[in-house]
Design a protein around this motif. Structure first.
Motif, PDB file in Angstrom:
ATOM      1  N   ASP A 232     -11.670  11.334   1.472  1.00  0.00           N
ATOM      2  CA  ASP A 232     -10.346  10.850   1.113  1.00  0.00           C
ATOM      3  C   ASP A 232     -10.285  10.538  -0.381  1.00  0.00           C
ATOM      4  N   LEU A 234      -9.267   8.004  -1.769  1.00  0.00           N
ATOM      5  CA  LEU A 234      -9.666   6.620  -2.021  1.00  0.00           C
ATOM      6  C   LEU A 234     -11.176   6.469  -2.193  1.00  0.00           C
ATOM      7  N   MET A 260      -1.361   3.522  -6.816  1.00  0.00           N
ATOM      8  CA  MET A 260      -0.559   3.083  -5.680  1.00  0.00           C
ATOM      9  C   MET A 260      -0.066   1.668  -5.933  1.00  0.00           C
ATOM     10  N   THR A 264       1.111  -0.321  -0.663  1.00  0.00           N
ATOM     11  CA  THR A 264       0.693   0.997  -0.175  1.00  0.00           C
ATOM     12  C   THR A 264      -0.823   1.103  -0.116  1.00  0.00           C
ATOM     13  N   PHE A 265      -1.484   0.573  -1.133  1.00  0.00           N
ATOM     14  CA  PHE A 265      -2.952   0.614  -1.158  1.00  0.00           C
ATOM     15  C   PHE A 265      -3.535  -0.172   0.012  1.00  0.00           C
ATOM     16  N   ASP A 266      -3.004  -1.364   0.254  1.00  0.00           N
ATOM     17  CA  ASP A 266      -3.492  -2.166   1.386  1.00  0.00           C
ATOM     18  C   ASP A 266      -3.354  -1.395   2.692  1.00  0.00           C
ATOM     19  N   ARG A 267      -2.195  -0.790   2.902  1.00  0.00           N
ATOM     20  CA  ARG A 267      -1.939  -0.060   4.147  1.00  0.00           C
ATOM     21  C   ARG A 267      -2.866   1.150   4.275  1.00  0.00           C
ATOM     22  N   ARG A 268      -3.032   1.875   3.186  1.00  0.00           N
ATOM     23  CA  ARG A 268      -3.877   3.080   3.215  1.00  0.00           C
ATOM     24  C   ARG A 268      -5.353   2.714   3.428  1.00  0.00           C
ATOM     25  N   PHE A 269      -5.799   1.658   2.737  1.00  0.00           N
ATOM     26  CA  PHE A 269      -7.192   1.229   2.853  1.00  0.00           C
ATOM     27  C   PHE A 269      -7.487   0.770   4.278  1.00  0.00           C
ATOM     28  N   ARG A 270      -6.576   0.001   4.851  1.00  0.00           N
ATOM     29  CA  ARG A 270      -6.789  -0.504   6.212  1.00  0.00           C
ATOM     30  C   ARG A 270      -6.781   0.633   7.228  1.00  0.00           C
ATOM     31  N   SER A 271      -5.913   1.629   7.016  1.00  0.00           N
ATOM     32  CA  SER A 271      -5.855   2.736   7.964  1.00  0.00           C
ATOM     33  C   SER A 271      -7.142   3.551   7.960  1.00  0.00           C
ATOM     34  N   LEU A 272      -7.821   3.591   6.819  1.00  0.00           N
ATOM     35  CA  LEU A 272      -9.062   4.366   6.722  1.00  0.00           C
ATOM     36  C   LEU A 272     -10.274   3.599   7.221  1.00  0.00           C
TER      37      LEU A 272
END
Length: 401
Positions: A232, A234, A260, A264-272
């Motif tokens: 990813d 990230l 980001m 958005t970064f928090d959401r993306r990081f948590r989803s990964l």
């Protein structure tokens, strides 16, 4: 802090139905389950130790699917009971599940749901937590499992508040344990809750294990980069963070490097990763401090500076919350455990080695859980508390513990 079994829980504990008996423990086995985990509840609840002052349980070994049930080393087991026997049990234990990627049989899930609805206590040891989660019994609850599988559990069942720091979590009528030997800790806790500390202590002596074990799973957490994030975009940001833990930066810095917004970064990081980035960052700094305390003679103040903490006070607070002791006490305990030969070999080592390579680990922090009763330790004093504010998850996929 001692465990208070009468503490209130938001989850309603149902009255045991008339056909169920509190002293009956059903152990639900599946083909492919590891023999060690499977044997723990069989030994704790199935052996008559009344001569040692341990009250007797009635054990029902139940097959969760058609047999024979294959286990470690190619052994085949034949359970004397089927799912129908679960209807008599006041406690149902799922000691393991064969694969964290495959769903359990629906018939077994229905039997667990019915047992819980009728007031039975439901217990998941190690990967057995995946079976409880698949049945919906962990929704909105705190839980733990083997640290290797915690990220998968958190991602697959996002409504479960997974905390892999704990040896076990007691949420009233649903209990889960960490991996492998932590199943013994939870089973002893059940005996202690049912019959008191004296009975649990007598059983522990027979099993030749401590009646209450200090510490959680932190010391065993693997620190490798989570597989899910490797390809990813990230991944570059995570790698940068791990290489610069000695610097003071925050999540806003990481979000900017990822181009980001913070949200958005928090959401993306948590989803990964299943982790909130702030808790992940704090945990990486604590892990770095842990390694420096183990491998150097830097003062606590120097360790705090080299791990990006703004002050030694900040390091001490986060270190105690995550590892259950102060940095100084941790270093002293670690050195006391090292073999004398190793200490002698290191006698002329320089007092301040270069900072070890940064951790490549990911520890997850699902949203604050609503009310766990968990087992941890402050220093050498085991304790159980309710409502731990954050959870950690080490991310290393695997299939067996």
């Amino acid at each position: 802090m001692s465990h208070d079994s009468t503490a209130a829980s938001e989850n309603v504990t149902r009255k045991l139905s008339g056909r169920r008996r509190k002293e009956i423990v059903a152990v639900l086995l599946f083909s492919g389950g590891p023999i060690f985990e499977s044997s723990i509840p069989l030994s704790v609840f199935g052996v008559d130790r009344q001569d040692a002052g341990v009250p007797r349980y009635r054990l029902l070994v139940c097959a969760g699917e058609e047999g024979p049930l294959r286990t470690t080393g190619g052994l085949e087991l034949t359970a004397p009971h089927g799912l129908e026997a679960i209807s008599r049990a006041g406690t149902v234990v799922v000691p393991a599940w064969r694969s964290i990627t495959s769903p359990p049989p629906e018939e077994s899930l229905n039997a667990l749901r019915q047992a819980h609805e009728e007031g039975a206590r439901i217990v998941g040891l190690c990967t057995g937590a995946f079976v409880l989660a698949a049945a919906g019994l962990l929704d909105g609850r705190p839980a733990t499992t083997h640290w290797m599988y915690a990220p998968t559990l958190a991602k697959r069942y996002p409504s479960v508040h997974v905390d892999p720091r704990e040896l076990f979590v007691d949420d009233g009528d649903v209990l889960t344990s960490a991996g492998t030997a932590a199943g013994i800790d939870l089973c002893l806790h059940i005996v202690r809750s049912d019959h008191g500390s004296e009975a649990a202590g007598a059983l522990a002596r027979r099993l030749v294990v401590p009646p209450r074990r200090s510490g959680g799973q932190e010391r065993y957490l693997d620190r490798s980069l989570p597989e899910e994030i490797g390809a990813d975009p990230l991944a570059e940001v995570v790698a940068w963070a791990l290489e610069h833990l000695h610097e003071q930066f925050d999540v806003e810095t990481l979000a900017a490097r990822a181009y980001m917004s913070r949200r958005t970064f928090d959401r993306r990081f948590r989803s990964l990763t299943g982790s909130a980035p702030l808790q992940w960052l704090i945990t990486q700094r604590v892990l770095q401090a842990q390694r420096l305390l183990e491998t150097s003679d830097y003062s606590v103040d120097e360790v705090a500076s080299r791990c990006g903490f703004r002050s030694p006070v900040a390091l001490r607070g986060h270190f105690r919350r995550q590892l259950g002791s102060s940095p100084a006490a941790y270093r002293a305990a670690y050195r006391a455990r090292r073999p004398q030969a190793e200490r002698s070999a290191d006698g002329n080592a320089p007092s301040g080695p270069a900072t070890p390579p940064a951790s490549t680990g990911s520890l997850a922090s699902p949203a604050s859980p609503p009310a766990p009763t968990v087992h941890r330790a402050e220093g050498h004093v085991p304790h159980q508390t309710r409502r731990t504010p954050a959870a950690l998850s080490a991310s290393v996929p695997g299939q067996r513990s």
